[in-house]
Design a protein around this motif. Structure first.
Motif, PDB file in Angstrom:
ATOM      1  N   TYR A  91       0.818  -1.224   0.000  1.00  0.00           N
ATOM      2  CA  TYR A  91       0.000   0.000   0.000  1.00  0.00           C
ATOM      3  C   TYR A  91       0.850   1.272   0.000  1.00  0.00           C
ATOM      4  CZ  TYR A  91      -4.056  -2.959   0.477  1.00  0.00           C
ATOM      5  OH  TYR A  91      -5.025  -3.896   0.227  1.00  0.00           O
ATOM      6  N   GLY A  92       2.068   1.176   0.550  1.00  0.00           N
ATOM      7  CA  GLY A  92       2.965   2.336   0.494  1.00  0.00           C
ATOM      8  C   GLY A  92       3.335   2.657  -0.946  1.00  0.00           C
ATOM      9  N   THR A  93       3.608   1.613  -1.715  1.00  0.00           N
ATOM     10  CA  THR A  93       3.934   1.772  -3.145  1.00  0.00           C
ATOM     11  C   THR A  93       2.735   2.365  -3.885  1.00  0.00           C
ATOM     12  OG1 THR A  93       5.272  -0.223  -2.923  1.00  0.00           O
ATOM     13  CG2 THR A  93       4.795   0.514  -5.159  1.00  0.00           C
ATOM     14  N   TRP A  94       1.563   1.872  -3.545  1.00  0.00           N
ATOM     15  CA  TRP A  94       0.327   2.360  -4.174  1.00  0.00           C
ATOM     16  C   TRP A  94       0.166   3.876  -3.935  1.00  0.00           C
ATOM     17  CZ3 TRP A  94      -4.191   4.798  -2.803  1.00  0.00           C
ATOM     18  CH2 TRP A  94      -5.288   4.668  -3.669  1.00  0.00           C
ATOM     19  N   LEU A  95       0.341   4.279  -2.652  1.00  0.00           N
ATOM     20  CA  LEU A  95       0.136   5.694  -2.326  1.00  0.00           C
ATOM     21  C   LEU A  95       1.220   6.576  -2.960  1.00  0.00           C
ATOM     22  CD1 LEU A  95      -1.532   7.809  -0.843  1.00  0.00           C
ATOM     23  CD2 LEU A  95      -0.267   7.281   1.251  1.00  0.00           C
ATOM     24  N   ASP A  96       2.454   6.089  -2.992  1.00  0.00           N
ATOM     25  CA  ASP A  96       3.525   6.867  -3.633  1.00  0.00           C
ATOM     26  C   ASP A  96       3.236   7.055  -5.128  1.00  0.00           C
ATOM     27  OD1 ASP A  96       4.860   7.105  -1.238  1.00  0.00           O
ATOM     28  OD2 ASP A  96       6.331   5.537  -1.660  1.00  0.00           O
ATOM     29  N   ALA A  97       2.770   5.987  -5.785  1.00  0.00           N
ATOM     30  CA  ALA A  97       2.445   6.086  -7.218  1.00  0.00           C
ATOM     31  C   ALA A  97       1.293   7.076  -7.424  1.00  0.00           C
ATOM     32  CB  ALA A  97       2.077   4.709  -7.778  1.00  0.00           C
ATOM     33  N   LEU A  98       0.326   7.026  -6.523  1.00  0.00           N
ATOM     34  CA  LEU A  98      -0.804   7.957  -6.643  1.00  0.00           C
ATOM     35  C   LEU A  98      -0.331   9.402  -6.496  1.00  0.00           C
ATOM     36  CD1 LEU A  98      -3.937   8.214  -6.931  1.00  0.00           C
ATOM     37  CD2 LEU A  98      -3.988   8.395  -4.434  1.00  0.00           C
ATOM     38  N   MET A  99       0.522   9.654  -5.489  1.00  0.00           N
ATOM     39  CA  MET A  99       0.964  11.030  -5.259  1.00  0.00           C
ATOM     40  C   MET A  99       1.850  11.544  -6.395  1.00  0.00           C
ATOM     41  SD  MET A  99      -0.868  11.767  -2.832  1.00  0.00           S
ATOM     42  CE  MET A  99      -0.366  13.462  -3.081  1.00  0.00           C
ATOM     43  N   ASP A 100       2.652  10.678  -6.998  1.00  0.00           N
ATOM     44  CA  ASP A 100       3.434  11.087  -8.179  1.00  0.00           C
ATOM     45  C   ASP A 100       2.491  11.496  -9.313  1.00  0.00           C
ATOM     46  OD1 ASP A 100       5.877  10.664  -7.065  1.00  0.00           O
ATOM     47  OD2 ASP A 100       6.278   8.760  -8.083  1.00  0.00           O
ATOM     48  N   THR A 101       1.392  10.770  -9.432  1.00  0.00           N
ATOM     49  CA  THR A 101       0.446  11.040 -10.512  1.00  0.00           C
ATOM     50  C   THR A 101      -0.329  12.333 -10.238  1.00  0.00           C
ATOM     51  OG1 THR A 101       0.220   8.630 -10.609  1.00  0.00           O
ATOM     52  CG2 THR A 101      -1.204   9.905 -12.045  1.00  0.00           C
ATOM     53  N   VAL A 102      -0.680  12.568  -8.986  1.00  0.00           N
ATOM     54  CA  VAL A 102      -1.347  13.837  -8.634  1.00  0.00           C
ATOM     55  C   VAL A 102      -0.406  15.004  -8.941  1.00  0.00           C
ATOM     56  CG1 VAL A 102      -2.258  15.244  -6.724  1.00  0.00           C
ATOM     57  CG2 VAL A 102      -2.855  12.814  -6.866  1.00  0.00           C
ATOM     58  N   ARG A 103       0.865  14.839  -8.598  1.00  0.00           N
ATOM     59  CA  ARG A 103       1.830  15.926  -8.839  1.00  0.00           C
ATOM     60  C   ARG A 103       1.897  16.261 -10.330  1.00  0.00           C
ATOM     61  NH1 ARG A 103       7.361  14.522  -6.642  1.00  0.00           N
ATOM     62  NH2 ARG A 103       7.259  13.087  -8.373  1.00  0.00           N
ATOM     63  N   LYS A 104       1.824  15.219 -11.148  1.00  0.00           N
ATOM     64  CA  LYS A 104       1.911  15.451 -12.582  1.00  0.00           C
ATOM     65  C   LYS A 104       0.639  16.103 -13.139  1.00  0.00           C
ATOM     66  CE  LYS A 104       2.403  13.161 -16.971  1.00  0.00           C
ATOM     67  NZ  LYS A 104       2.347  11.888 -17.683  1.00  0.00           N
ATOM     68  N   HIS A 105      -0.519  15.741 -12.590  1.00  0.00           N
ATOM     69  CA  HIS A 105      -1.784  16.145 -13.218  1.00  0.00           C
ATOM     70  C   HIS A 105      -2.454  17.363 -12.593  1.00  0.00           C
ATOM     71  CE1 HIS A 105      -2.611  13.053 -16.289  1.00  0.00           C
ATOM     72  NE2 HIS A 105      -1.698  12.378 -15.595  1.00  0.00           N
ATOM     73  N   ASP A 106      -2.194  17.648 -11.323  1.00  0.00           N
ATOM     74  CA  ASP A 106      -2.877  18.789 -10.706  1.00  0.00           C
ATOM     75  C   ASP A 106      -1.988  20.030 -10.816  1.00  0.00           C
ATOM     76  OD1 ASP A 106      -4.217  20.662  -9.277  1.00  0.00           O
ATOM     77  OD2 ASP A 106      -4.244  19.555  -7.369  1.00  0.00           O
ATOM     78  N   PRO A 107      -2.412  21.018 -11.620  1.00  0.00           N
ATOM     79  CA  PRO A 107      -1.590  22.226 -11.782  1.00  0.00           C
ATOM     80  C   PRO A 107      -1.433  23.009 -10.472  1.00  0.00           C
ATOM     81  CG  PRO A 107      -3.673  22.428 -13.011  1.00  0.00           C
ATOM     82  CD  PRO A 107      -3.633  21.036 -12.436  1.00  0.00           C
ATOM     83  N   GLU A 108      -2.310  22.741  -9.504  1.00  0.00           N
ATOM     84  CA  GLU A 108      -2.212  23.460  -8.217  1.00  0.00           C
ATOM     85  C   GLU A 108      -1.496  22.633  -7.150  1.00  0.00           C
ATOM     86  OE1 GLU A 108      -5.872  25.418  -7.053  1.00  0.00           O
ATOM     87  OE2 GLU A 108      -6.480  25.500  -9.170  1.00  0.00           O
ATOM     88  N   TYR A 109      -0.781  21.608  -7.582  1.00  0.00           N
ATOM     89  CA  TYR A 109      -0.048  20.749  -6.649  1.00  0.00           C
ATOM     90  C   TYR A 109       0.951  21.559  -5.813  1.00  0.00           C
ATOM     91  CZ  TYR A 109       2.982  17.014  -4.951  1.00  0.00           C
ATOM     92  OH  TYR A 109       3.702  16.180  -4.148  1.00  0.00           O
ATOM     93  N   SER A 110       1.037  21.227  -4.536  1.00  0.00           N
ATOM     94  CA  SER A 110       2.082  21.809  -3.667  1.00  0.00           C
ATOM     95  C   SER A 110       2.414  20.765  -2.601  1.00  0.00           C
ATOM     96  CB  SER A 110       1.565  23.073  -2.979  1.00  0.00           C
ATOM     97  OG  SER A 110       0.549  22.722  -2.048  1.00  0.00           O
ATOM     98  N   ASP A 111       3.486  20.998  -1.861  1.00  0.00           N
ATOM     99  CA  ASP A 111       3.837  20.044  -0.810  1.00  0.00           C
ATOM    100  C   ASP A 111       2.772  19.988   0.283  1.00  0.00           C
ATOM    101  OD1 ASP A 111       6.090  19.357  -2.165  1.00  0.00           O
ATOM    102  OD2 ASP A 111       7.457  20.575  -0.942  1.00  0.00           O
ATOM    103  N   THR A 112       2.174  21.134   0.619  1.00  0.00           N
ATOM    104  CA  THR A 112       1.127  21.101   1.655  1.00  0.00           C
ATOM    105  C   THR A 112      -0.105  20.353   1.157  1.00  0.00           C
ATOM    106  OG1 THR A 112       0.549  23.359   1.011  1.00  0.00           O
ATOM    107  CG2 THR A 112       1.687  23.108   3.104  1.00  0.00           C
ATOM    108  N   LEU A 113      -0.410  20.528  -0.136  1.00  0.00           N
ATOM    109  CA  LEU A 113      -1.535  19.769  -0.701  1.00  0.00           C
ATOM    110  C   LEU A 113      -1.220  18.268  -0.655  1.00  0.00           C
ATOM    111  CD1 LEU A 113      -4.312  19.787  -2.111  1.00  0.00           C
ATOM    112  CD2 LEU A 113      -3.122  20.003  -4.291  1.00  0.00           C
ATOM    113  N   ALA A 114       0.011  17.909  -0.969  1.00  0.00           N
ATOM    114  CA  ALA A 114       0.396  16.488  -0.947  1.00  0.00           C
ATOM    115  C   ALA A 114       0.242  15.916   0.460  1.00  0.00           C
ATOM    116  CB  ALA A 114       1.828  16.318  -1.442  1.00  0.00           C
TER     117      ALA A 114
END
Ligand code: HEM
Length: 132
Positions: A91-114
């Motif tokens: 599940y750690g791998t799953w969440l890391d992959a998800l967060m990498d994908t959010v970073r790529k797709h959400d133009p409003e991505y930030s560390d606090t959002l992550a």
């Protein structure tokens, strides 16, 4: 968790879902992270799977917003050792992959959002993982 935080996660997810490639990119990353994970989806209809995951992530977010976890309990059952046999450490791998994908797709991505995302999803993930 503050509802302002889950609101931000909910809105971020809405921006991600505008592009259907979000889920394609997620599974590319997730399956690319290990041959063992790739092998688990060998017979899977990925078009359908992307659709199911879209709803599954929504369930995780709704759980953070106070919805009871009955749909998540069903996922706990299907992913448990008697089902797909998804080991808790995956599940750690799953969440890391998800967060990498959010970073790529959400133009409003930030560390606090992550970190808001990670905090929001954690209780629902624990519910699924804990059913192992
Ligand atoms: C909390 C994170 C996760 C969520 C929200 C999630 C969500 C889902 C959903 C909604 C389905 C389809 C419904 C079902 O079959 O019960 C599914 C199926 C599946 N998931 Fe997950 N999943 C998660 C983590 C994982 C992990 C870490 C793996 C490890 C490889 C995994 C592997 C699978 C497999 C193999 C299937 C069945 C695919 C098939 O039908 O061929 N999932 N997941």
């Amino acid at each position: 968790m503050e509802s302002a935080d889950t609101d931000r996660v909910f809105q971020s997810y809405g921006r991600c879902c505008k592009n259907e490639l979000f889920f394609v990119d997620f599974y590319d990353r997730f399956m690319g992270s290990s041959p063992e994970i790739r092998a688990m989806f060998i017979d899977t209809d990925m078009k359908q799977q992307r659709h199911l995951l879209r709803n599954g992530i929504m369930q995780l977010i709704l759980h953070a917003r106070g919805m009871p976890g009955s749909k998540l309990r069903a996922l706990g059952e299907s992913h448990s050792r008697g089902g797909y046999n998804i080991r808790p450490d995956m599940y750690g791998t799953w969440l890391d992959a998800l967060m990498d994908t959010v970073r790529k797709h959400d133009p409003e991505y930030s560390d606090t959002l992550a970190s808001a995302w990670r905090r929001a999803l954690q209780p629902g993930i624990e519910l699924i993982r804990g059913a192992y």
